[in-house]
Design a protein around this motif. Sequence first.
Motif, PDB file in Angstrom:
ATOM      1  N   ALA A  46      70.338  27.177 -52.801  1.00 31.10           N
ATOM      2  CA  ALA A  46      69.144  26.992 -51.736  1.00 31.10           C
ATOM      3  C   ALA A  46      68.596  28.611 -51.392  1.00 31.10           C
ATOM      4  O   ALA A  46      67.525  28.936 -50.474  1.00 31.10           O
ATOM      5  CB  ALA A  46      70.658  27.552 -50.147  1.00 31.10           C
ATOM      6  N   ASN A  47      68.730  29.433 -51.466  1.00 25.08           N
ATOM      7  CA  ASN A  47      68.242  30.930 -51.472  1.00 25.08           C
ATOM      8  C   ASN A  47      67.270  31.042 -52.360  1.00 25.08           C
ATOM      9  O   ASN A  47      65.840  31.638 -52.335  1.00 25.08           O
ATOM     10  CB  ASN A  47      68.867  31.732 -52.994  1.00 25.08           C
ATOM     11  N   LEU A  48      66.764  30.498 -53.750  1.00 28.74           N
ATOM     12  CA  LEU A  48      65.432  29.820 -54.028  1.00 28.74           C
ATOM     13  C   LEU A  48      64.362  29.369 -53.148  1.00 28.74           C
ATOM     14  O   LEU A  48      63.318  29.553 -53.018  1.00 28.74           O
ATOM     15  CB  LEU A  48      66.223  29.283 -55.443  1.00 28.74           C
ATOM     16  N   ARG A  49      64.847  27.850 -52.962  1.00 32.10           N
ATOM     17  CA  ARG A  49      64.350  27.333 -52.292  1.00 32.10           C
ATOM     18  C   ARG A  49      63.459  28.017 -50.624  1.00 32.10           C
ATOM     19  O   ARG A  49      62.293  28.079 -50.065  1.00 32.10           O
ATOM     20  CB  ARG A  49      64.553  26.031 -50.990  1.00 32.10           C
ATOM     21  N   ALA A  50      64.568  29.092 -49.371  1.00 33.72           N
ATOM     22  CA  ALA A  50      64.295  30.091 -49.150  1.00 33.72           C
ATOM     23  C   ALA A  50      63.075  30.612 -49.341  1.00 33.72           C
ATOM     24  O   ALA A  50      62.167  30.935 -48.802  1.00 33.72           O
ATOM     25  CB  ALA A  50      65.436  30.478 -48.370  1.00 33.72           C
ATOM     26  N   ARG A  51      63.255  31.296 -50.469  1.00 34.24           N
ATOM     27  CA  ARG A  51      62.434  32.007 -50.874  1.00 34.24           C
ATOM     28  C   ARG A  51      60.452  31.575 -51.188  1.00 34.24           C
ATOM     29  O   ARG A  51      60.095  32.433 -50.970  1.00 34.24           O
ATOM     30  CB  ARG A  51      62.568  32.831 -51.958  1.00 34.24           C
ATOM     31  N   LEU A  52      60.792  30.420 -51.517  1.00 36.23           N
ATOM     32  CA  LEU A  52      59.492  29.462 -51.836  1.00 36.23           C
ATOM     33  C   LEU A  52      58.848  29.757 -50.921  1.00 36.23           C
ATOM     34  O   LEU A  52      57.630  28.801 -50.199  1.00 36.23           O
ATOM     35  CB  LEU A  52      59.897  28.348 -52.969  1.00 36.23           C
ATOM     36  N   ALA A  53      59.545  29.232 -49.960  1.00 39.89           N
ATOM     37  CA  ALA A  53      58.955  28.862 -48.244  1.00 39.89           C
ATOM     38  C   ALA A  53      58.915  29.333 -47.596  1.00 39.89           C
ATOM     39  O   ALA A  53      58.059  29.611 -46.772  1.00 39.89           O
ATOM     40  CB  ALA A  53      60.507  27.579 -47.592  1.00 39.89           C
TER      41      ALA A  53
END
Length: 224
Positions: free
Chosen positions: A216-223
């Motif tokens: 979830a943190n990875l997705r948030a950084r990419l978004a």
Amino acid sequence: MKIVTYCRVSTRSQGQSGLGLEAQQAAIGNFAAANAAQIVGAFTEVESGRKADRPQLQAALKLAKLTGSKLVIAKLDRLSRNAAFLLNLQDSGVDFVACDNPSATPLTVGILALVAQDEARAIRERTKAALAAAKARGQQLGNPNGAEALRRAGKGNVASRQAASANADARAQDLAETLAEVQANGITTLAGIAKELNRRGIKTARGKSWHPSSVANLRARLAA
């Protein structure tokens, strides 16, 4: 239509494991099928996108010139994150098409190349600035007891957290293509993605195994 295909992965380990390569080959295969194209040559390179000296790409360009074929790639950033190199490629006389943007004009390709180059530069500069700030404040980068010991002791500072955040941002960008490939293969839940990344032996920015929260943190950084 005759085409010459070119795929690139950034690290030797990716080249050996096939990470990212299957997705590129699938995109190119779909393009060839949709356009009834004849593939006269296929080239794969394991090299950094910032290097202009790539023998497999040069071989692909040579074959495309000799056969009057188009050079087909899956994504524009597979050629290079260096705008000058991509624009010079346009001047080489070889017609090329990117599967993620087949209708791109020379103008839009130039703009996208500049954006890709600026994104890579921004990541490097953020990481460099955060590390320099930590050093200027007298912070020792690295700890013999490990970061986990510092967290247990309740220690830390803004500069070191900024450096960690910058490194995490850079790691997220490195994993963007792999994440997209995993999701394209039908694995979309946080738990499922974590399991697949662990299966492939990919670690988080801290060298840990993946969990739903870290995905979830990875997705948030990419978004962001």
